[in-house]
Design a protein around this motif. Structure first.
Motif, short mmCIF file in Angstrom:
data_model
loop_
_atom_site.label_atom_id
_atom_site.label_comp_id
_atom_site.label_asym_id
_atom_site.label_seq_id
_atom_site.Cartn_x
_atom_site.Cartn_y
_atom_site.Cartn_z
N ASN A 37 3.92 -9.06 -3.67
CA ASN A 37 4.54 -7.82 -3.80
C ASN A 37 3.79 -7.48 -5.14
O ASN A 37 3.50 -5.81 -4.51
CB ASN A 37 5.69 -7.56 -3.86
N ALA A 38 3.32 -7.63 -6.12
CA ALA A 38 2.34 -7.16 -7.20
C ALA A 38 1.09 -6.58 -6.78
O ALA A 38 0.22 -6.00 -6.83
CB ALA A 38 2.02 -8.18 -8.41
N ALA A 41 1.59 -3.72 -4.27
CA ALA A 41 1.54 -3.01 -4.43
C ALA A 41 -0.04 -2.11 -5.12
O ALA A 41 -0.14 -1.19 -5.10
CB ALA A 41 2.33 -2.59 -6.18
N LYS A 44 -2.09 -1.12 -2.17
CA LYS A 44 -1.84 0.48 -1.59
C LYS A 44 -2.10 1.54 -2.95
O LYS A 44 -2.47 2.56 -2.08
CB LYS A 44 0.06 0.89 -2.17
N ASP A 79 2.36 -5.49 -13.07
CA ASP A 79 1.55 -5.25 -12.35
C ASP A 79 1.08 -3.56 -12.47
O ASP A 79 1.83 -2.72 -13.20
CB ASP A 79 1.49 -5.47 -10.85
N ILE A 82 0.86 0.73 -7.51
CA ILE A 82 1.79 2.14 -7.58
C ILE A 82 3.22 2.47 -7.82
O ILE A 82 3.41 3.53 -8.10
CB ILE A 82 1.41 2.37 -5.76
N GLY A 83 3.85 0.63 -8.15
CA GLY A 83 5.28 1.74 -9.09
C GLY A 83 5.93 2.43 -7.06
O GLY A 83 5.73 2.31 -7.23
N MET A 84 7.05 2.17 -8.22
CA MET A 84 8.37 3.32 -7.55
C MET A 84 8.84 4.33 -7.96
O MET A 84 8.80 4.31 -9.51
CB MET A 84 9.09 2.05 -6.76
N ASN A 92 13.57 0.45 -1.25
CA ASN A 92 13.42 -0.79 -1.28
C ASN A 92 14.09 -1.87 -1.40
O ASN A 92 13.95 -2.81 -1.01
CB ASN A 92 12.22 -0.64 -1.46
N GLY A 125 10.52 -12.17 0.38
CA GLY A 125 10.23 -11.44 -0.98
C GLY A 125 11.16 -12.00 -1.80
O GLY A 125 11.29 -11.93 -2.89
N TYR A 127 13.75 -10.60 -3.24
CA TYR A 127 15.09 -11.76 -3.60
C TYR A 127 14.97 -12.96 -4.08
O TYR A 127 15.85 -13.68 -4.74
CB TYR A 127 15.76 -11.54 -1.97
N HIS A 259 2.92 -13.31 3.61
CA HIS A 259 4.06 -14.01 3.18
C HIS A 259 4.89 -15.62 3.81
O HIS A 259 6.32 -15.65 5.21
CB HIS A 259 5.02 -12.59 3.61
P1 ADP Z 1 8.20 -7.37 1.73
O1 ADP Z 1 7.53 -7.53 0.28
O2 ADP Z 1 8.31 -8.07 2.78
O3 ADP Z 1 8.45 -6.04 2.09
P2 ADP Z 1 10.80 -7.46 -0.75
O4 ADP Z 1 12.11 -7.30 -0.56
O5 ADP Z 1 9.54 -8.17 -1.04
O6 ADP Z 1 9.63 -7.02 0.54
O7 ADP Z 1 10.18 -6.09 -1.23
C1 ADP Z 1 10.53 -4.80 -0.50
C2 ADP Z 1 9.80 -3.57 -0.72
O8 ADP Z 1 9.54 -3.13 -2.50
C3 ADP Z 1 8.46 -4.03 -0.34
O9 ADP Z 1 7.99 -3.52 0.49
C4 ADP Z 1 7.70 -2.70 -1.97
O10 ADP Z 1 7.87 -1.56 -0.71
C5 ADP Z 1 8.88 -2.74 -2.97
N1 ADP Z 1 8.59 -3.26 -4.02
C6 ADP Z 1 8.33 -4.14 -4.51
N2 ADP Z 1 7.74 -5.40 -5.36
C7 ADP Z 1 6.89 -4.28 -5.41
C8 ADP Z 1 6.39 -3.55 -6.97
N3 ADP Z 1 6.09 -4.84 -7.89
N4 ADP Z 1 5.47 -3.09 -6.92
C9 ADP Z 1 5.89 -1.27 -5.69
N5 ADP Z 1 6.75 -2.05 -4.83
C10 ADP Z 1 7.21 -3.27 -4.88
#
Ligand code: ADP
Length: 629
Positions: A37-38, A41, A44, A79, A82-84, A92, A125, A127, A259
C-alpha cells in the motif's frame, strides 16, 4: 474538527471479524500488504507529479520507513506517498468498495473451504493489520494539503477520526501489537526479524525501504549509534536474466506486487528486442478474483518505462477476455509522461499488446497439450472469460477463431473434458453435426429422454453446463465445418437409415392423428407453440423442445435470472407415439378427462426439464385425482 466515532460498514465489520478470528499460518503477510500500500501511494504521488511538480513540495526522495519498537510494543510503517484526506480515509479504510464483497461473504458462509483461502482470493489489504494488532493508529496528510487526520480502531465495530498534525506528506501506520507478537517466534518488534521479512517479501519494491540499525563502535563497545540503511535491493525482478530467477522469487514477486495470496498458476516472462523493445512479466493467478465478472472490476497491466512506474491498470494491452491476467510491461519505447488517452492511440502499445496476446494463447495451447489437469484448473477459473469473449465478438468472429481450439467441455462419452477437435475425431463416419445438450448439471442432461436414443446409436453429446455455453455455441455456429445441433430443439433429427425410417413412420402417424394433436394444442393454448409426435424418444413418453431459433429453455432461465423476462423460448410438446400413454391420450380424447390429461403431459415435460410448473398445487391435486380413479 473534534473527534468523531464512526461505525464500520456492515460488510467491513464482517470481514474484520473474519480476519481477527481466522487462524492464519502466515501472520507475517501484514507487512507485505502494508508495504505494498505504501509503495502504491508513492506510485500515485509520482504519477501526479509528472503533470504537477508542486505536489512534491520540493521533496522527491521517495521512501518507506519501518520502525519496530520493543519498548512501546509497536511496529510503524511510514511512507511519503500521496496520503489521504479525511473523506478518503473514511471511504478507503471504513468501507469495502469491491463489488464482489457481498458474493464473497456469502461464499464464505456456506463454503467448506478454509476461510484463509477465500480471503486470499479477495485480498484483505489494510485489514491484515488486525491479524497481529489489537489497535491500529493511522496518521495521514494528503500531498499539497495542510491538515492531517488521525484514524484509530481496535478493529471491532468502530473507528475514531480526528484532525491531527503531520510535518511531512504521506501516511504513518502504527500497529499496537498483540502480546504474542512481541516476543518469542513471531516477534515483530525485532529489527533483524523484520529485516528478514522485508528481504523475503518486499525486496523488489522500487522505493527504498529503510530501517534504523544500531551500530557499535569497534573501539568503544559502549558507544552505540543509529544508522539508517535501505533493506531492499530495489532491482526490479523483471530486469534480471530469466535463468537467474528462482521460481520462489517469481512467486514472492507476484504476491508482493499484485496482492496475490497464492503463487500464480502460470508465469510468463518475455523480453523482446527489435523494432520495439519491451519486457513483460505476466501471470495467471491461481484463483479468479471474486469480482472478476463485475462491471467495476478494473483489469489491466502495470506500465513502466525504463523501470520507472507510469501507471496501473493499463487496459490497452490485452483483450477483455484476458481480463484475469496480471502483470506488467516495461518498455523504453514509451514516453514517461504518457496519458491514458495517448496510450489508447499508441501504435507501440497496440504492437506490444498483440504480441503478448499471441504469446499467451501459444502458452495456453501448450498447457492444454502437455498438462491437462493444470489446463482444467485454468479452465475452471477462467473458461467463462473466454466463452464470454467469443460471444461478445459475435459479429467479428476473430476472437472465436483464436479461442475455438482452447475450449473444453464435458461430453457423454468420456465423462471428462474434451476439446471440440477431439470430439470431431470421435464422430461417427456418417455424422455431420456436433450434438449438444444444455442444463445445470450432468445428471439432468443424462436423464433427458432424448439422450436415450443418442446413447443407443453411440453418438456423443457435448454437455453445456455453464449458462454462458449455449450463447457461445450460438456465436461459434460451427466448428471445422460441422454445425452445432441442440438435442432439445425442434430441428434435431438423426440422419442414419434407421432414424430416417422411424421418422417416416412418425410422419404417417401424424397424418392419422391430426385432429387429436390439434386438440391437445388448443387445450394447452399459449403454453406451447406446437404439439408433435416424435421418433426421437425411446422409453420416454413426452419431452419439451424449443423452436430451431430464438432462446432455448436454459437461455430463458438465464434471462429470467437476469431479470429479463421478455425473452421466452417457444415451447413444443413432443409425444412418443409408441408409448402406452399416447394410447391413453387417444382414449381420453372427447371425454371430460382430456383437458386434465393434456395438462398433466405438459407438466411432466416441464418437470423433466427441471422447471416447476406455475400451477404446481393444481398439478399435485390432479395427480391425486388420477391415482384415486
Ligand atoms: P487495496 O490496496 O487492495 O485497494 P486496502 O484495504 O489495502 O485495499 O486499501 C484500501 C485503500 O486505502 C487503498 O486502495 C488506498 O486508496 C488507501 N490506502 C491504503 N494504504 C494507504 C497508504 N499508505 N497511503 C495512501 N492510501 C492508502
Amino acid at each position: 474538527m473534534s473527534k468523531e466515532t464512526l461505525e464500520f460498514q456492515a460488510e467491513t465489520k464482517r470481514l474484520l471479524d473474519l480476519v481477527i478470528n481466522s487462524i492464519y499460518t502466515n501472520k507475517e503477510i501484514f507487512l507485505r500488504e502494508l508495504i505494498s500500500n505504501a509503495s502504491d501511494a508513492i506510485d500515485k504521488l509520482h504519477f501526479e507529479s509528472l503533470t504537477n511538480q508542486d505536489i512534491l513540495e520540493g521533496n522527491s526522495d521517495y521512501e518507506i520507513f519501518i520502525l519496530p519498537d520493543a519498548d512501546s510494543k509497536t511496529i510503524t510503517i511510514s511512507d511519503n506517498g500521496i496520503g489521504m484526506t479525511r473523506e478518503e480515509v473514511i471511504s478507503n479504510i471504513g468501507t469495502i468498495a469491491k463489488s464482489g464483497t457481498k458474493a464473497f461473504l456469502e461464499q464464505l458462509k456456506d463454503s467448506g473451504e478454509s476461510n484463509e483461502e477465500l480471503i486470499g482470493q479477495f485480498g484483505v489489504g489494510f485489514y491484515s493489520a488486525f491479524i497481529v494488532a489489537d489497535k491500529v493508529t493511522l496518521i495521514t496528510r494528503k500531498a499539497g494539503q495542510q491538515s492531517a487526520v488521525k484514524w484509530e480502531s481496535d478493529g471491532t465495530g468502530e473507528f475514531t477520526i480526528e484532525e491531527s498534525e503531520k510535518e511531512s506528506r504521506g501516511t504513518t501506520i502504527t500497529l499496537h501489537l498483540k502480546k504474542e507478537f512481541t516476543e518469542g517466534e513471531d516477534n515483530f518488534t525485532d529489527t533483524r526479524d523484520i529485516e528478514r521479512l522485508i528481504k523475503k517479501y518486499s525486496d523488489y519494491i522500487r522505493y527504498p525501504i529503510k530501517m534504523n540499525f544500531e551500530v557499535t563502535d569497534k573501539d568503544n563497545k559502549d558507544n552505540k549509534t543509529i544508522e539508517v540503511r535501505t533493506v531492499n535491493s530495489m532491482q526490479p525482478l523483471w530486469t534480471k536474466n530469466k535463468s537467474d530467477i528462482k521460481q520462489e522469487e517469481y512467486n514472492e514477486f507476484f504476491k508482493q506486487q499484485f496482492h496475490e495470496w497464492e503463487e500464480p498458476l502460470e508465469i510468463y516472462h518475455t523480453k523482446a528486442e527489435g523494432t520495439i523493445e519491451y519486457t513483460a512479466l505476466l501471470c495467471i493467478p491461481k484463483k479468479a478474483s471474486v469480482d472478476l465478472y463485475y462491471s467495476n472490476y478494473e483489469p489491466g497491466l502495470q506500465l513502466y518505462s525504463r523501470h520507472v512506474f507510469i501507471m496501473d491498470k493499463c487496459k490497452d494491452f490485452l483483450p477483455d477476455y484476458m481480463r484475469f491476467m496480471k502483470g506488467l510491461v516495461d518498455s523504453p519505447d514509451l514516453p514517461l509522461n504518457i496519458s491514458r488517452e495517448i496510450l489508447q492511440q499508441s501504435r507501440e502499445v497496440k504492437k506490444i499488446g498483440k504480441a503478448l496476446e499471441k504469446n499467451i494463447l501459444k502458452q495456453l495451447t501448450k498447457l492444454l497439450q502437455n498438462d491437462r489437469p493444470k489446463y482444467e484448473q485454468f479452465w475452471h477459473e477462467y473458461g467463462k472469460s473466454f466463452k464470454i469473449g467469443i460471444y461478445n465478438d459475435i459479429y467479428n468472429r476473430s476472437v472465436a477463431d483464436d479461442l475455438k481450439d482452447l475450449l473444453i467441455f464435458k461430453t457423454s462419452s468420456e465423462g471428462k473434458f474434451s476439446t471440440l477437435s477431439e470430439y470431431v475425431t470421435r464422430m461417427k463416419p456418417d455424422q455431420d453435426k456436433i450434438y449438444y445438450a444444455a442444463a445445470k448439471d450432468t445428471a439432468t442432461i443424462e436423464k433427458l429422454p432424448q439422450m436415450e436414443l443418442l446413447k443407443d446409436r453411440g453418438i456423443e453429446v457435448v454437455y453445456l453446463l455453464d449458462p454462458v455455453d449455449e450463447f457461445t455455441f450460438e456465436a461459434l455456429h460451427e466448428y471445422d465445418g460441422k454445425h452445432f445441433q441442440s438435442i432439445s430443439r425442434e430441428d434435431f433429427k438423426l440422419d442414419d437409415e434407421q432414424s430416417k425410417a422411424e421418422q417416416k413412420q412418425v410422419e404417417d402417424l401424424t397424418k392419422d392423428n391430426e385432429t387429436i394433436l390439434k386438440d391437445v394444442k388448443e387445450t394447452l393454448k399459449d403454453k406451447v407453440s406446437d404439439v408433435k409426435l416424435t421418433s426421437q424418444l425411446k422409453s420416454g413418453a413426452v419431452c419439451l423442445v424449443t423452436g430451431a431459433h430464438g432462446p432455448s429453455l436454459s437461455m430463458e432461465k438465464t434471462f429470467e435470472a437476469m431479470n429479463n423476462p421478455f425473452f421466452k423460448a417457444s415451447k413444443i410438446l413432443e409425444i412418443n407415439p409408441n408409448h402406452p400413454l399416447f394410447g391413453k391420450l387417444k382414449e381420453a380424447h372427447g371425454t371430460d378427462n382430456f383437458a386434465s390429461f393434456c395438462d398433466l403431459m405438459y407438466c411432466q415435460a416441464l418437470l423433466i426439464e427441471g422447471i416447476l410448473p406455475d400451477n404446481h398445487v393444481e398439478l399435485a391435486n390432479k395427480i391425486a385425482d388420477l391415482m384415486t380413479k
